[in-house]
Design a protein around this motif. Structure first.
Motif, mmCIF file in Angstrom:
data_model
loop_
_atom_site.group_PDB
_atom_site.id
_atom_site.type_symbol
_atom_site.label_atom_id
_atom_site.label_comp_id
_atom_site.label_asym_id
_atom_site.label_seq_id
_atom_site.Cartn_x
_atom_site.Cartn_y
_atom_site.Cartn_z
ATOM 1 N N ARG A 262 -15.623 -41.767 22.503
ATOM 2 C CA ARG A 262 -15.355 -40.702 23.494
ATOM 3 C C ARG A 262 -13.990 -40.041 23.327
ATOM 4 O O ARG A 262 -13.262 -39.830 24.294
ATOM 5 C CB ARG A 262 -15.460 -41.275 24.908
ATOM 6 C CG ARG A 262 -16.785 -41.914 25.129
ATOM 7 C CD ARG A 262 -17.278 -41.686 26.487
ATOM 8 N NE ARG A 262 -18.592 -42.325 26.546
ATOM 9 C CZ ARG A 262 -18.922 -43.255 27.402
ATOM 10 N NH1 ARG A 262 -18.057 -43.641 28.286
ATOM 11 N NH2 ARG A 262 -20.122 -43.782 27.394
ATOM 12 N N VAL A 263 -13.660 -39.734 22.098
ATOM 13 C CA VAL A 263 -12.414 -38.990 21.850
ATOM 14 C C VAL A 263 -12.809 -37.539 21.590
ATOM 15 O O VAL A 263 -13.748 -37.289 20.821
ATOM 16 C CB VAL A 263 -11.681 -39.563 20.611
ATOM 17 C CG1 VAL A 263 -10.418 -38.763 20.320
ATOM 18 C CG2 VAL A 263 -11.351 -41.031 20.810
ATOM 19 N N GLY A 264 -12.128 -36.590 22.225
ATOM 20 C CA GLY A 264 -12.447 -35.166 22.022
ATOM 21 C C GLY A 264 -12.168 -34.755 20.579
ATOM 22 O O GLY A 264 -11.038 -34.875 20.107
ATOM 23 N N ILE A 265 -13.224 -34.268 19.889
ATOM 24 C CA ILE A 265 -13.093 -33.939 18.458
ATOM 25 C C ILE A 265 -12.106 -32.789 18.252
ATOM 26 O O ILE A 265 -11.230 -32.854 17.386
ATOM 27 C CB ILE A 265 -14.474 -33.520 17.869
ATOM 28 C CG1 ILE A 265 -15.559 -34.556 18.214
ATOM 29 C CG2 ILE A 265 -14.401 -33.320 16.365
ATOM 30 C CD1 ILE A 265 -15.338 -35.887 17.600
ATOM 31 N N ALA A 266 -12.274 -31.726 19.068
ATOM 32 C CA ALA A 266 -11.424 -30.537 18.896
ATOM 33 C C ALA A 266 -9.955 -30.910 19.123
ATOM 34 O O ALA A 266 -9.074 -30.525 18.340
ATOM 35 C CB ALA A 266 -11.853 -29.449 19.861
ATOM 36 N N HIS A 267 -9.718 -31.700 20.145
ATOM 37 C CA HIS A 267 -8.357 -32.120 20.474
ATOM 38 C C HIS A 267 -7.775 -32.951 19.331
ATOM 39 O O HIS A 267 -6.622 -32.774 18.917
ATOM 40 C CB HIS A 267 -8.398 -32.934 21.782
ATOM 41 C CG HIS A 267 -7.036 -33.293 22.295
ATOM 42 N ND1 HIS A 267 -6.670 -34.577 22.574
ATOM 43 C CD2 HIS A 267 -5.953 -32.529 22.550
ATOM 44 C CE1 HIS A 267 -5.415 -34.594 22.986
ATOM 45 N NE2 HIS A 267 -4.962 -33.356 22.992
ATOM 46 N N PHE A 268 -8.616 -33.852 18.778
ATOM 47 C CA PHE A 268 -8.162 -34.719 17.686
ATOM 48 C C PHE A 268 -7.762 -33.880 16.470
ATOM 49 O O PHE A 268 -6.659 -34.011 15.947
ATOM 50 C CB PHE A 268 -9.264 -35.724 17.310
ATOM 51 C CG PHE A 268 -8.888 -36.595 16.139
ATOM 52 C CD1 PHE A 268 -8.203 -37.788 16.336
ATOM 53 C CD2 PHE A 268 -9.184 -36.211 14.826
ATOM 54 C CE1 PHE A 268 -7.825 -38.584 15.261
ATOM 55 C CE2 PHE A 268 -8.804 -36.994 13.747
ATOM 56 C CZ PHE A 268 -8.132 -38.186 13.971
ATOM 57 N N PHE A 269 -8.669 -32.992 16.050
ATOM 58 C CA PHE A 269 -8.385 -32.261 14.809
ATOM 59 C C PHE A 269 -7.313 -31.183 14.991
ATOM 60 O O PHE A 269 -6.629 -30.840 14.021
ATOM 61 C CB PHE A 269 -9.678 -31.688 14.203
ATOM 62 C CG PHE A 269 -10.457 -32.751 13.472
ATOM 63 C CD1 PHE A 269 -10.057 -33.200 12.218
ATOM 64 C CD2 PHE A 269 -11.568 -33.348 14.050
ATOM 65 C CE1 PHE A 269 -10.753 -34.208 11.555
ATOM 66 C CE2 PHE A 269 -12.275 -34.355 13.392
ATOM 67 C CZ PHE A 269 -11.864 -34.783 12.139
ATOM 68 N N ALA A 270 -7.169 -30.689 16.228
ATOM 69 C CA ALA A 270 -6.097 -29.709 16.466
ATOM 70 C C ALA A 270 -4.752 -30.366 16.155
ATOM 71 O O ALA A 270 -3.851 -29.739 15.582
ATOM 72 C CB ALA A 270 -6.132 -29.237 17.910
ATOM 73 N N ALA A 271 -4.640 -31.656 16.506
ATOM 74 C CA ALA A 271 -3.380 -32.366 16.227
ATOM 75 C C ALA A 271 -3.346 -32.886 14.788
ATOM 76 O O ALA A 271 -2.294 -32.916 14.153
ATOM 77 C CB ALA A 271 -3.218 -33.521 17.206
ATOM 78 N N ALA A 272 -4.518 -33.288 14.258
ATOM 79 C CA ALA A 272 -4.548 -33.949 12.936
ATOM 80 C C ALA A 272 -4.424 -32.968 11.771
ATOM 81 O O ALA A 272 -4.112 -33.373 10.653
ATOM 82 C CB ALA A 272 -5.844 -34.757 12.792
ATOM 83 N N LYS A 273 -4.656 -31.665 12.042
ATOM 84 C CA LYS A 273 -4.704 -30.732 10.902
ATOM 85 C C LYS A 273 -3.372 -30.653 10.143
ATOM 86 O O LYS A 273 -3.365 -30.533 8.918
ATOM 87 C CB LYS A 273 -5.184 -29.348 11.331
ATOM 88 C CG LYS A 273 -4.235 -28.609 12.246
ATOM 89 C CD LYS A 273 -4.765 -27.223 12.526
ATOM 90 C CE LYS A 273 -3.781 -26.340 13.221
ATOM 91 N NZ LYS A 273 -2.949 -26.922 14.279
ATOM 92 N N ASP A 274 -2.258 -30.785 10.858
ATOM 93 C CA ASP A 274 -0.953 -30.708 10.171
ATOM 94 C C ASP A 274 -0.759 -31.853 9.170
ATOM 95 O O ASP A 274 -0.480 -31.613 7.997
ATOM 96 C CB ASP A 274 0.196 -30.706 11.188
ATOM 97 C CG ASP A 274 0.259 -29.397 11.945
ATOM 98 O OD1 ASP A 274 -0.405 -28.442 11.500
ATOM 99 O OD2 ASP A 274 0.950 -29.329 12.973
ATOM 100 N N PRO A 275 -0.909 -33.127 9.616
ATOM 101 C CA PRO A 275 -0.778 -34.198 8.622
ATOM 102 C C PRO A 275 -1.842 -34.139 7.524
ATOM 103 O O PRO A 275 -1.560 -34.493 6.383
ATOM 104 C CB PRO A 275 -0.923 -35.490 9.444
ATOM 105 C CG PRO A 275 -1.391 -35.088 10.784
ATOM 106 C CD PRO A 275 -1.015 -33.663 10.981
ATOM 107 N N MET A 276 -3.035 -33.640 7.866
ATOM 108 C CA MET A 276 -4.079 -33.548 6.832
ATOM 109 C C MET A 276 -3.644 -32.596 5.726
ATOM 110 O O MET A 276 -3.769 -32.890 4.533
ATOM 111 C CB MET A 276 -5.419 -33.098 7.452
ATOM 112 C CG MET A 276 -6.106 -34.191 8.262
ATOM 113 S SD MET A 276 -7.528 -33.591 9.197
ATOM 114 C CE MET A 276 -8.799 -33.562 7.938
#
Ligand code: ASP
Length: 444
Positions: A262-276
């Motif tokens: 139950r982790v929000g996907i959009a919220h996760f990737f919005a933050a993860a895109k920089d380190p990716m």
């Protein structure tokens, strides 16, 4: 130029070589080697070119194999001692299991997709037919994990056996480090410093070996092209496709995991895109660490979790690298004309997972892990050099996957611990507040 300036010129030439980024040297070696090899093929110049290229290529393979065992022994012991039982606790145990399971899953995906596609079929390495060692039975492989004589294991190239010994000694050292007896803990600290020093030493040697890599890659790619002509390009493109495709599947698996927890996907990737993105361009999980920490912070994860899980993940969790090791091992088997047995595949999974514990998140580390996997199942090393030629391209995607895996584990595990994820309406702490937390703990 007068003769007196020759030494200065030579020195500048060396300096220029070392200062030039390795990734570009590798690209030039790959393209140059391919062009030279094709020219040799077209003009039928094999008789004089091959005796020059062959030793240059073999030297690179020998250098790679030379660093495998020192690397396994030192980095595995150092990696194990990072996870001290006291610091571990419940979160540590969870993240450790999460990392191991996702890495095992990743390497299996890489293996399966590569087995289905057989990326290396149709390509042959010159003169490698006799290199493949006899494949032992599964029971023999399992028994060999516990070598009666560690030195014999070293001499025989028994990777799993050496890993077992290193893990055992690493665990014992961890317990010593946490001993209540001052004398024992003091001795352990001394040993730990020695091991850390040895890791540093091995990495310096590897850096040196990688400086030779462009020459080795040039020679080996040229050798293959000279023998096979244009046919070599297809298999390498197929391997790239297999690795990128498998990594895409792994990312989908992460999405499913995030949904399950139950982790929000959009919220996760919005933050993860920089380190990716940072991981993709720097090809180093370690180097990306500050950006990943910032992303975890933006996801609302508390420092108490990510401050431990992210550095640990950068060192021991490498899902993208595991995929690469699986896929590239099948590629090597294809090129060598060997049908991998179930026992060999299982060995690759175990070696891949254990090797990822030991290998640091620096550019090109996966290539050494691949050498370990290939050695452990008795496959010839020669095709590894072909993979080395396109390693940088594969390294970009796998490092991005490695970093994403660390962040998924961090976010998921933080979510399972009470109070470890901030409420969405709770504002992000100021960087200074984040810095203050540890000092509060230590009572300063
Ligand atoms: N470059 C990768 C990392 O830093 C390791 C590898 O070579 O696969 O995570």
């Amino acid at each position: 130029m007068s003769t007196s300036t020759v030494t200065t010129d030579e020195r500048t030439l060396w300096r220029r070589y070392f200062d030039f980024p390795l990734i570009w040297k590798m690209v030039i070696a790959l393209v140059g080697g391919a062009a030279a090899g094709l020219a040799i093929n077209v003009f039928d110049a094999q008789s004089w070119a091959l005796p020059i290229l062959d030793p240059l290529g073999r030297l690179f393979l020998n250098l790679l194999q030379m660093v495998v065992f020192p690397l396994i022994v030192t980095t595995l012991i150092a990696g194990i001692t990072m996870v001290s039982p006291q610091r571990l606790g419940r979160i540590g145990m969870k993240v450790f299991v999460f990392y191991l399971v996702t890495s095992a899953f990743a390497i299996t995906i890489g293996l399966l997709i590569a087995l289905a596609i057989s990326p290396g079929t149709g390509l042959g390495m010159p003169g490698d037919g006799e290199d493949g060692a006899e494949v032992p039975a599964i029971s023999e492989t399992l028994l060999n994990i516990v070598p009666a004589n560690p030195f014999e294991a070293l001499v025989d190239g028994n990777v799993l056996g050496i890993m077992f010994v290193a893990v055992l000694f690493g665990l014992a050292l961890t317990f010593m480090l946490n001993s209540h007896e001052e004398r024992v803990a003091g001795l352990a600290l001394l040993l730990k410093r020695g091991v850390d020093g040895a890791v540093e030493l091995v990495f310096r040697v590897i850096r040196g070996v990688l400086e030779y890599a462009p020459v080795g890659v040039f020679a080996l790619i040229a050798l293959v092209m000279a023998e096979t002509g244009f046919e070599a390009i297809g298999p390498l493109l197929r391997l790239t496709g297999v690795v990128y495709g498998s990594i895409l599947i792994q990312i989908i698996v992460y999405v499913v995991l995030l949904m399950l927890f139950r982790v929000g996907i959009a919220h996760f990737f919005a933050a993860a895109k920089d380190p990716m993105l940072t991981a993709f361009v720097t090809r180093s999980s370690n180097g990306t660490l500050p950006v990943s920490s910032r992303a975890a912070e933006r996801m609302g994860v508390r420092e108490g979790v990510y401050g431990f899980t992210l550095p640990l993940g950068a060192t021991i969790n490498m899902d993208g690298t595991a995929i690469y090791v699986g896929a590239a091992t099948v590629f090597v088997a294809n090129v060598a004309g060997v049908e991998p047995t179930i026992g060999q595949l299982a060995t690759v999974v175990v070696v891949g997972v254990l090797a990822s514990i030991g290998t640091a998140g620096v550019p090109g580390a996966g290539l050494i892990m691949l050498s370990m996997a290939v050695t452990s199942v008795g496959l010839p090393m020669a095709p590894v050099a072909l993979v080395a030629g396109i390693d940088a391209i594969l390294d970009m995607a796998r490092t991005m996957c490695n970093v994403t895996g660390d962040l998924v584990a961090t976010r998921v595990i933080a979510g399972t611990e009470e109070g470890m994820v901030r409420d969405p309406d709770e504002s992000e702490p100021e960087p200074s507040a984040v810095m203050e937390e540890p000092s509060k703990e230590t009572g300063t």
